[in-house]
Write a protein that holds these residues in place. Structure first.
Motif, PDB file in Angstrom:
ATOM      1  N   ARG A 265     -28.063  15.912 -15.568  1.00  0.00           N
ATOM      2  CA  ARG A 265     -26.756  16.546 -15.795  1.00  0.00           C
ATOM      3  C   ARG A 265     -25.881  15.697 -16.704  1.00  0.00           C
ATOM      4  O   ARG A 265     -25.192  16.208 -17.587  1.00  0.00           O
ATOM      5  CB  ARG A 265     -26.042  16.751 -14.461  1.00  0.00           C
ATOM      6  CG  ARG A 265     -26.527  17.951 -13.676  1.00  0.00           C
ATOM      7  CD  ARG A 265     -25.585  18.246 -12.527  1.00  0.00           C
ATOM      8  NE  ARG A 265     -24.223  18.522 -12.997  1.00  0.00           N
ATOM      9  CZ  ARG A 265     -23.173  18.614 -12.193  1.00  0.00           C
ATOM     10  NH1 ARG A 265     -23.305  18.447 -10.888  1.00  0.00           N
ATOM     11  NH2 ARG A 265     -21.984  18.880 -12.689  1.00  0.00           N
ATOM     12  N   PHE A 266     -25.922  14.363 -16.490  1.00  0.00           N
ATOM     13  CA  PHE A 266     -25.101  13.461 -17.284  1.00  0.00           C
ATOM     14  C   PHE A 266     -25.543  13.496 -18.752  1.00  0.00           C
ATOM     15  O   PHE A 266     -24.715  13.590 -19.660  1.00  0.00           O
ATOM     16  CB  PHE A 266     -25.213  12.046 -16.719  1.00  0.00           C
ATOM     17  CG  PHE A 266     -24.493  11.011 -17.531  1.00  0.00           C
ATOM     18  CD1 PHE A 266     -23.106  10.907 -17.485  1.00  0.00           C
ATOM     19  CD2 PHE A 266     -25.203  10.146 -18.351  1.00  0.00           C
ATOM     20  CE1 PHE A 266     -22.444   9.957 -18.237  1.00  0.00           C
ATOM     21  CE2 PHE A 266     -24.547   9.186 -19.115  1.00  0.00           C
ATOM     22  CZ  PHE A 266     -23.166   9.096 -19.054  1.00  0.00           C
ATOM     23  N   ILE A 267     -26.855  13.410 -18.970  1.00  0.00           N
ATOM     24  CA  ILE A 267     -27.378  13.436 -20.343  1.00  0.00           C
ATOM     25  C   ILE A 267     -27.101  14.787 -20.998  1.00  0.00           C
ATOM     26  O   ILE A 267     -26.732  14.868 -22.181  1.00  0.00           O
ATOM     27  CB  ILE A 267     -28.893  13.142 -20.338  1.00  0.00           C
ATOM     28  CG1 ILE A 267     -29.137  11.711 -19.829  1.00  0.00           C
ATOM     29  CG2 ILE A 267     -29.494  13.313 -21.726  1.00  0.00           C
ATOM     30  CD1 ILE A 267     -30.598  11.362 -19.661  1.00  0.00           C
ATOM     31  N   TRP A 268     -27.269  15.870 -20.229  1.00  0.00           N
ATOM     32  CA  TRP A 268     -27.004  17.212 -20.746  1.00  0.00           C
ATOM     33  C   TRP A 268     -25.542  17.341 -21.168  1.00  0.00           C
ATOM     34  O   TRP A 268     -25.214  17.960 -22.191  1.00  0.00           O
ATOM     35  CB  TRP A 268     -27.367  18.239 -19.683  1.00  0.00           C
ATOM     36  CG  TRP A 268     -27.185  19.665 -20.148  1.00  0.00           C
ATOM     37  CD1 TRP A 268     -26.055  20.443 -20.088  1.00  0.00           C
ATOM     38  CD2 TRP A 268     -28.175  20.488 -20.757  1.00  0.00           C
ATOM     39  NE1 TRP A 268     -26.272  21.680 -20.598  1.00  0.00           N
ATOM     40  CE2 TRP A 268     -27.586  21.750 -21.032  1.00  0.00           C
ATOM     41  CE3 TRP A 268     -29.515  20.295 -21.102  1.00  0.00           C
ATOM     42  CZ2 TRP A 268     -28.269  22.789 -21.623  1.00  0.00           C
ATOM     43  CZ3 TRP A 268     -30.194  21.340 -21.683  1.00  0.00           C
ATOM     44  CH2 TRP A 268     -29.587  22.571 -21.950  1.00  0.00           C
ATOM     45  N   GLY A 269     -24.636  16.767 -20.344  1.00  0.00           N
ATOM     46  CA  GLY A 269     -23.210  16.854 -20.654  1.00  0.00           C
ATOM     47  C   GLY A 269     -22.832  16.085 -21.912  1.00  0.00           C
ATOM     48  O   GLY A 269     -21.846  16.415 -22.575  1.00  0.00           O
TER      49      GLY A 269
ATOM     50  N   PHE B  83     -32.184  14.006  -6.149  1.00  0.00           N
ATOM     51  CA  PHE B  83     -30.736  14.042  -6.365  1.00  0.00           C
ATOM     52  C   PHE B  83     -30.346  13.089  -7.490  1.00  0.00           C
ATOM     53  O   PHE B  83     -29.526  13.420  -8.352  1.00  0.00           O
ATOM     54  CB  PHE B  83     -30.017  13.664  -5.065  1.00  0.00           C
ATOM     55  CG  PHE B  83     -28.516  13.622  -5.200  1.00  0.00           C
ATOM     56  CD1 PHE B  83     -27.772  14.795  -5.228  1.00  0.00           C
ATOM     57  CD2 PHE B  83     -27.849  12.409  -5.292  1.00  0.00           C
ATOM     58  CE1 PHE B  83     -26.381  14.757  -5.358  1.00  0.00           C
ATOM     59  CE2 PHE B  83     -26.476  12.361  -5.418  1.00  0.00           C
ATOM     60  CZ  PHE B  83     -25.738  13.535  -5.450  1.00  0.00           C
ATOM     61  N   PHE B  84     -30.953  11.914  -7.494  1.00  0.00           N
ATOM     62  CA  PHE B  84     -30.669  10.909  -8.523  1.00  0.00           C
ATOM     63  C   PHE B  84     -31.109  11.418  -9.894  1.00  0.00           C
ATOM     64  O   PHE B  84     -30.366  11.321 -10.877  1.00  0.00           O
ATOM     65  CB  PHE B  84     -31.391   9.611  -8.166  1.00  0.00           C
ATOM     66  CG  PHE B  84     -31.169   8.509  -9.159  1.00  0.00           C
ATOM     67  CD1 PHE B  84     -29.948   7.860  -9.258  1.00  0.00           C
ATOM     68  CD2 PHE B  84     -32.201   8.102  -9.997  1.00  0.00           C
ATOM     69  CE1 PHE B  84     -29.752   6.848 -10.185  1.00  0.00           C
ATOM     70  CE2 PHE B  84     -32.014   7.084 -10.923  1.00  0.00           C
ATOM     71  CZ  PHE B  84     -30.773   6.461 -11.011  1.00  0.00           C
ATOM     72  N   VAL B  85     -32.314  11.946  -9.984  1.00  0.00           N
ATOM     73  CA  VAL B  85     -32.826  12.466 -11.252  1.00  0.00           C
ATOM     74  C   VAL B  85     -31.980  13.635 -11.740  1.00  0.00           C
ATOM     75  O   VAL B  85     -31.670  13.757 -12.924  1.00  0.00           O
ATOM     76  CB  VAL B  85     -34.301  12.888 -11.102  1.00  0.00           C
ATOM     77  CG1 VAL B  85     -34.794  13.603 -12.349  1.00  0.00           C
ATOM     78  CG2 VAL B  85     -35.174  11.674 -10.812  1.00  0.00           C
ATOM     79  N   TYR B  86     -31.599  14.515 -10.805  1.00  0.00           N
ATOM     80  CA  TYR B  86     -30.783  15.674 -11.153  1.00  0.00           C
ATOM     81  C   TYR B  86     -29.461  15.240 -11.784  1.00  0.00           C
ATOM     82  O   TYR B  86     -29.035  15.799 -12.810  1.00  0.00           O
ATOM     83  CB  TYR B  86     -30.531  16.509  -9.904  1.00  0.00           C
ATOM     84  CG  TYR B  86     -29.495  17.600 -10.077  1.00  0.00           C
ATOM     85  CD1 TYR B  86     -29.790  18.757 -10.806  1.00  0.00           C
ATOM     86  CD2 TYR B  86     -28.229  17.473  -9.516  1.00  0.00           C
ATOM     87  CE1 TYR B  86     -28.839  19.754 -10.973  1.00  0.00           C
ATOM     88  CE2 TYR B  86     -27.274  18.463  -9.686  1.00  0.00           C
ATOM     89  CZ  TYR B  86     -27.576  19.606 -10.406  1.00  0.00           C
ATOM     90  OH  TYR B  86     -26.640  20.592 -10.575  1.00  0.00           O
ATOM     91  N   ASN B  87     -28.802  14.250 -11.208  1.00  0.00           N
ATOM     92  CA  ASN B  87     -27.515  13.789 -11.742  1.00  0.00           C
ATOM     93  C   ASN B  87     -27.676  13.097 -13.090  1.00  0.00           C
ATOM     94  O   ASN B  87     -26.799  13.198 -13.957  1.00  0.00           O
ATOM     95  CB  ASN B  87     -26.844  12.850 -10.739  1.00  0.00           C
ATOM     96  CG  ASN B  87     -26.144  13.605  -9.622  1.00  0.00           C
ATOM     97  OD1 ASN B  87     -25.032  14.086  -9.790  1.00  0.00           O
ATOM     98  ND2 ASN B  87     -26.820  13.731  -8.489  1.00  0.00           N
TER      99      ASN B  87
END
Length: 334
Positions: free
Chosen positions: A327-331, A320-324
């Protein structure tokens, strides 16, 4: 002619410091006054050794003080101590070497100067300190215990005597260098590519040959050689943190000192109550109001140990931590 020679002699005498009759004066190195910036000290550490000079004479004492380890010179320092009972601390930096040491400090050169800058040939009463003996051990796991008295030199959870029987290295926590400490490694003497990821009682066999070929055949080589060791390192970290966290939790439980006969909570194991039992007792006895910080600390330690102790929860939270983060870097960039 004789008068001229006598005048020149008297003139030179006036320019030369007057030598006073020699005597032994109360000054020198304080007996056995050697102390250390850290004790115990261990091989490889950098410490400072201190000694004390005193001067109870009426003249200024200057010279060179040398620190010895047996017959070996550690360092030499110049000093100057005023008279009239003055003292001076001299510091010697030293990088610790292992073994037995016999320290002494000695005045290797000196001179006394009077208030008129006349030099005397007085001798000091204590030109050398008494011997101070110390033993410097190696502290492999940096736990503050030297290897001679530490039953587990590498802090891997296996006693040194046990490691000598099994053939593992008592000075290396991971003998085979595969990322799993010896106590948790089913094959501590064999460096394996594939290590178990689950808890010991539910883990897959560690040897690659025992893994399902239907899985290993479909995994690309980079995954086998890179991803699996990375996961093994993460699992090793989790297990180490779980061990350290449990020790910290037990320390907090001991600090709370709630193991008393008047306890309103029935412990399942009175000799070693769980964190939840101690927290419950504190709440019921209003101890949590008296020492709120300790109970907040205890609560966080209990929750952290619950996460570390459950493999599934730990890896779900990690994903969950890695996923977020992804997502943050992708955004940011897309």
């Amino acid at each position: 002619m004789l008068r001229r020679i006598l005048s020149i002699f008297l003139f030179c005498l006036l320019l030369t410091p007057v030598l006073v009759q020699a005597e032994t004066v109360p000054a020198g190195v304080a007996d056995r006054a050697l102390w250390f910036s850290k004790e115990p000290f261990f091989e490889g550490e950098s410490i400072t050794i201190y000694t004390l000079l005193f001067n109870s004479s009426g003249n200024q004492l200057s010279g060179t003080l040398t620190l010895y380890d047996g017959t070996t010179t550690i360092s030499a320092k110049t000093f100057s101590v005023m008279g009239g009972g003055a003292s001076s601390v001299v510091a010697f930096p030293w990088r610790v070497t292992s073994g037995s040491h016999v320290f002494t400090a000695a005045i290797t050169s000196k001179e006394f100067l009077t208030t008129t800058l006349s030099q005397t040939s007085d001798t000091v009463s204590t030109p050398k300190s008494g011997e101070v003996k110390r033993f410097a051990d190696l502290d492999t796991d940096i736990d503050g215990l030297g290897n001679k008295i530490d039953s587990d030199d590498d802090n891997d959870g296996l006693a040194d005597l046990e490691e000598k029987k099994t053939g593992t290295n008592p000075l290396v926590s991971d003998t085979d260098g595969d990322g799993i400490i010896d106590k948790l490694d089913p094959h501590p003497l064999v460096k394996e590519v594939t290590k178990k990821i689950l808890e010991p009682e539910t883990a897959l066999a560690a040897e690659p040959a025992t893994l399902p070929t239907a899985v290993t055949d479909k995994l690309p080589e980079p995954v086998l050689n890179t991803a699996i060791p990375v996961i093994g390192a993460i699992e090793s970290y989790r297990l180490k943190q779980e061990t350290a966290g449990e020790a910290s939790l037990q320390k907090t439980i001991g600090e709370l000192a709630l193991l008393r006969a008047t306890s309103s909570v029935a412990y399942a194991n009175p000799a070693k109550p769980t964190g939840w039992e101690v927290f419950k007792e504190g709440a019921l006895s209003e101890q949590v109001i008296r020492t709120p910080f300790q109970y907040v600390k205890l609560l966080f330690q209990i929750l952290w140990q619950s996460i570390l102790g459950n493999t599934y929860i730990f890896y779900l939270l990690l994903l969950f931590f890695v996923y977020n983060i992804v997502r943050f870097i992708w955004g940011i960039f897309f």
